[in-house]
Scaffold this active site. Structure first.
Site, short mmCIF file in Angstrom:
data_model
loop_
_atom_site.label_atom_id
_atom_site.label_comp_id
_atom_site.label_asym_id
_atom_site.label_seq_id
_atom_site.Cartn_x
_atom_site.Cartn_y
_atom_site.Cartn_z
N HIS A 206 0.89 -1.22 -0.04
CA HIS A 206 -0.07 -0.23 0.23
C HIS A 206 0.65 1.24 0.11
CE1 HIS A 206 0.86 0.00 4.21
NE2 HIS A 206 0.79 1.38 4.20
C1 UD1 Z 1 -2.04 6.05 5.34
C2 UD1 Z 1 -0.89 6.61 5.87
C3 UD1 Z 1 0.12 5.44 5.85
C4 UD1 Z 1 -0.12 4.26 6.43
C5 UD1 Z 1 -1.40 3.70 5.89
C6 UD1 Z 1 -2.07 2.58 6.76
C7 UD1 Z 1 -0.59 9.22 5.38
C8 UD1 Z 1 0.33 9.89 4.59
N1 UD1 Z 1 -0.47 7.58 5.05
O1 UD1 Z 1 -1.98 5.58 4.06
O2 UD1 Z 1 1.35 6.05 6.55
O3 UD1 Z 1 0.79 3.14 6.39
O4 UD1 Z 1 -2.50 4.72 5.94
O5 UD1 Z 1 -2.93 1.74 5.88
O6 UD1 Z 1 -1.25 9.22 6.20
N2 UD1 Z 1 -9.12 4.56 0.73
C9 UD1 Z 1 -10.64 4.25 0.72
N3 UD1 Z 1 -10.93 3.88 1.96
C10 UD1 Z 1 -10.64 4.29 3.05
C11 UD1 Z 1 -9.21 4.65 3.21
C12 UD1 Z 1 -8.65 5.05 1.89
O7 UD1 Z 1 -10.90 3.88 -0.31
O8 UD1 Z 1 -11.12 3.83 4.22
C13 UD1 Z 1 -8.39 5.00 -0.57
C14 UD1 Z 1 -8.79 6.35 -1.04
O9 UD1 Z 1 -8.91 6.23 -2.39
C15 UD1 Z 1 -7.62 7.00 -0.79
C16 UD1 Z 1 -6.50 6.28 -0.68
O10 UD1 Z 1 -6.93 4.83 -0.05
O11 UD1 Z 1 -7.41 8.31 -1.39
C17 UD1 Z 1 -5.35 6.48 0.39
O12 UD1 Z 1 -5.83 6.81 1.62
P1 UD1 Z 1 -4.91 7.60 2.73
O13 UD1 Z 1 -5.76 7.63 4.18
O14 UD1 Z 1 -4.68 8.98 2.04
O15 UD1 Z 1 -3.56 7.20 2.68
P2 UD1 Z 1 -3.12 5.53 2.80
O16 UD1 Z 1 -2.54 4.86 1.60
O17 UD1 Z 1 -4.16 4.75 3.62
N1 UDP Z 2 -3.96 -5.20 8.81
C1 UDP Z 2 -5.12 -5.93 8.87
N2 UDP Z 2 -5.98 -6.15 7.71
C2 UDP Z 2 -5.41 -6.09 6.58
C3 UDP Z 2 -4.02 -5.80 6.49
C4 UDP Z 2 -3.45 -5.20 7.62
O1 UDP Z 2 -5.77 -6.05 10.21
O2 UDP Z 2 -6.36 -6.63 5.72
C5 UDP Z 2 -3.07 -5.02 10.02
C6 UDP Z 2 -1.99 -5.54 10.15
O3 UDP Z 2 -1.82 -6.76 10.74
C7 UDP Z 2 -1.13 -4.48 10.88
C8 UDP Z 2 -1.81 -3.32 10.35
O4 UDP Z 2 -2.78 -3.69 9.85
O5 UDP Z 2 -1.11 -4.85 12.52
C9 UDP Z 2 -0.70 -2.74 9.38
O6 UDP Z 2 -1.18 -1.74 8.89
P1 UDP Z 2 -0.93 -1.06 7.53
O7 UDP Z 2 -0.20 -1.84 6.84
O8 UDP Z 2 -2.18 -0.46 6.71
O9 UDP Z 2 -0.06 0.11 7.95
P2 UDP Z 2 1.58 0.54 8.31
O10 UDP Z 2 1.67 -0.39 9.23
O11 UDP Z 2 2.43 0.19 7.18
O12 UDP Z 2 1.39 1.80 8.51
#
Ligand code: UD1
Ligand code: UDP
Length: 366
Positions: A206
Site C-alpha cells: 500500500h
Molecule cells: C495512510 C498513511 C500511511 C499508512 C496507511 C495505513 C498517510 C500520509 N499515510 O496511507 O502512512 O501506512 O495509511 O494503511 O497518512 N481509501 C479508501 N477507503 C478508506 C481509506 C482510504 O477507499 O477507508 C482510499 C482512497 O482512495 C484514498 C487512498 O485509499 O485516497 C489513500 O488513503 P490515505 O488515508 O490518504 O492514505 P493511505 O495510503 O491509506
Molecule cells: N492489517 C489488517 N488487515 C489487513 C491488512 C493489515 O488488520 O487486511 C493490519 C496488520 O496486521 C497490521 C496493520 O494492519 O497490524 C498494518 O497496517 P498497514 O499495513 O495499513 O499500515 P502500516 O503499518 O504500514 O503503517
C-alpha cells in the site's frame, strides 16, 4: 486528568487499542478519542473498533480522503475546535500518518503537551510523506515513546533532549501477543479461503511509493503473479492499491493469478500471518508481525525503519525495480532460513510502561 487520543488510520486503531485497554484501569485518567475519519471503510476502520473493543470515538471528524494539503488542512481545522473545547492535559498521537501530523500541529500550537507513541523511526527517505510526519511529530512532542534502541539513537542524534525520550518497546508487540491467541481460537479465515497452513504466501502492498509509480506497481504485481503460479499468494487489497491497479488496467490480470481479497479484520489478519509460509509486504506493521510470529519476510522497499529485522537476517529488503527482482527476491527468501532469538521490541508490556510515564508526567506538571 484528561487525555485526548487522536487516531485515523488502520494501524493506529491497533496501537491505540493496546493503550486504551490499560488506560481503562485508571479511574483518574479519562480518555477522549478523536477519530479523524482518514480511514472510513468498514473494513479499514469500524471492524477494528468492534474486534479490539476500542471505546467508540467521542468525536468522529469524517475527514475522508484527499491530497495531503486538503486532508491535513481539514483535520487541522476540526481538531482545533475539539481541543479548544476539551482542553486536555495531554494529547496522545501514534505513528506517522497525516492524522498524526495534524494532531501534533494543533496541540503544540495550543500549548497542550503532546505524547508521541512510536517516536524516533526514520527511513531517511524524505520522499515518503510518513518521514516528514514523523520528523515534525518528534520535534514538537513533549514525551517521545520510542519502540527500539535505534529509534532512541535517532532522536538523540537530532538533538532531542534525552529526558523526553522513553524506550518502552513496541505497542504492536503487546497487541500481537494479546490478540494472537484470540486469532488462533476465533478466526476461521483459513477454512473460508481454503488455505492450508504453511502452504501460501501472504502479501500486502500500500505504500504510496509503490502504488503511485506505475513501473513499480507493475513490477510488484507481475512478480507476485509469476510466483503465484507456483505457490498460492493471498493479498488483502488496500483501497489505495485497488484504485492504482484499476487505473493501470492491471486489476483483472492480477486477479487471475493472485488470490485478491478485501482488507480483513485484525484477528483474521493475524491468523493469515501466523500460518503463512512467507510474508511479502511494504507495510511497517506487517513486517514486524512477521517477525513476532516467526514467519520469514520480504519487504518490497529500498529501506525500512525497522532496521533490526534486516540486521538479524529475518527481513529481506527487495527493492521492486523490476518483476525479475521481485520474483528472484521472493524465491531466495522461500529457500532461506535464519535463527531468531533476539527480541528488539521489548517484552510485550509497552502499553503499561507508556501509561506509567504519562501518569507521572501529568501529576508532575498539573
Ligand atoms: C495512510 C498513511 C500511511 C499508512 C496507511 C495505513 C498517510 C500520509 N499515510 O496511507 O502512512 O501506512 O495509511 O494503511 O497518512 N481509501 C479508501 N477507503 C478508506 C481509506 C482510504 O477507499 O477507508 C482510499 C482512497 O482512495 C484514498 C487512498 O485509499 O485516497 C489513500 O488513503 P490515505 O488515508 O490518504 O492514505 P493511505 O495510503 O491509506
Ligand atoms: N492489517 C489488517 N488487515 C489487513 C491488512 C493489515 O488488520 O487486511 C493490519 C496488520 O496486521 C497490521 C496493520 O494492519 O497490524 C498494518 O497496517 P498497514 O499495513 O495499513 O499500515 P502500516 O503499518 O504500514 O503503517
Amino acid at each position: 486528568m484528561k487525555i485526548v487520543t487522536i487516531i485515523g488510520a488502520r494501524p493506529q486503531f491497533i496501537k491505540a487499542a493496546a493503550i486504551s485497554r490499560v488506560l481503562k484501569d485508571y479511574n483518574d485518567l479519562k480518555e477522549i478519542i478523536i477519530h479523524t475519519g482518514q480511514h472510513y471503510d468498514n473494513n479499514m476502520s469500524e471492524v477494528f473498533f468492534q474486534e479490539l473493543e476500542i471505546p467508540k470515538p467521542d468525536y468522529y471528524l469524517g475527514i475522508g480522503s484527499g491530497g495531503h494539503g486538503v486532508q491535513t488542512g481539514r483535520m487541522l481545522e476540526k481538531i482545533e475546535e475539539v481541543l479548544i473545547k476539551e482542553n486536555p492535559d495531554v494529547v496522545l498521537v501514534y505513528g506517522d500518518t497525516n492524522s498524526t501530523l495534524a494532531g501534533v500541529l494543533v496541540a503544540s500550537k495550543l500549548q497542550i503537551p503532546v505524547a508521541h507513541v512510536e517516536a524516533g523511526l526514520r527511513s531517511f527517505n524524505k520522499k515518503m510523506p510518513e518521514e516528514i510526519n514523523r520528523i515534525v511529530a518528534d520535534h514538537v512532542s513533549d514525551l517521545l515513546f520510542a519502540p527500539t534502541k535505534t529509534a532512541v539513537d535517532n532522536l538523540i542524534r537530532e538533538g532531542i533532549p534525552r529526558e523526553k525520550i522513553f524506550n518502552v518497546g513496541d505497542v504492536m508487540f503487546d497487541a500481537a501477543l494479546y490478540y494472537g491467541e484470540k486469532a488462533d481460537k476465533e478466526s476461521n479465515i483459513l477454512e473460508k479461503l481454503e488455505l492450508k497452513p504453511g502452504q501460501y504466501i501472504l502479501s500486502t502492498i500500500h505504500r504510496a511509493y509503490n502504488t503511485d509509480i506505475a513501473e513499480r506497481l507493475k513490477a510488484i504485481f507481475e512478480g507476485l503473479s509469476r510466483i503465484s503460479r507456483e505457490v498460492t499468494v493471498v493479498l488483502p487489497l488496500h483501497p489505495r492499491t485497488k484504485v492504482a491497479l484499476i487505473r493501470e488496467r492491471l486489476f483483472e490480470y492480477v486477479s487471475e493469478y493472485i488470490k485478491i481479497i478485501e482488507p480483513v479484520g485484525y484477528i483474521d489478519m493475524i491468523k493469515l500471518e501466523k500460518n503463512s509460509r512467507l510474508i511479502v509486504t511494504d507495510s511497517g506493521g506487517v513486517q514486524k508481525e512477521a517477525f513476532f510470529y516467526k514467519v520469514p519476510c520480504v519487504t518490497l522497499r529500498e529501506e525500512t525503519e525497522w532496521v533490526e529485522l534486516v540486521e538479524l537476517g529475518w527481513n529481506h529488503l527487495v527493492p521492486p525495480s523490476s518483476a525479475d527482482m521481485v520474483e528472484e527476491g521472493i524465491k531466495q527468501a522461500l529457500n532461506s532460513s535464519s535463527r531468531l532469538d533476539a527480541q528488539p521490541y521489548g517484552d510485550g508490556k509497552s502499553s503499561e510502561k507508556i501509561v506509567k510515564v504519562l501518569r507521572k508526567y501529568l501529576y508532575q506538571y498539573s
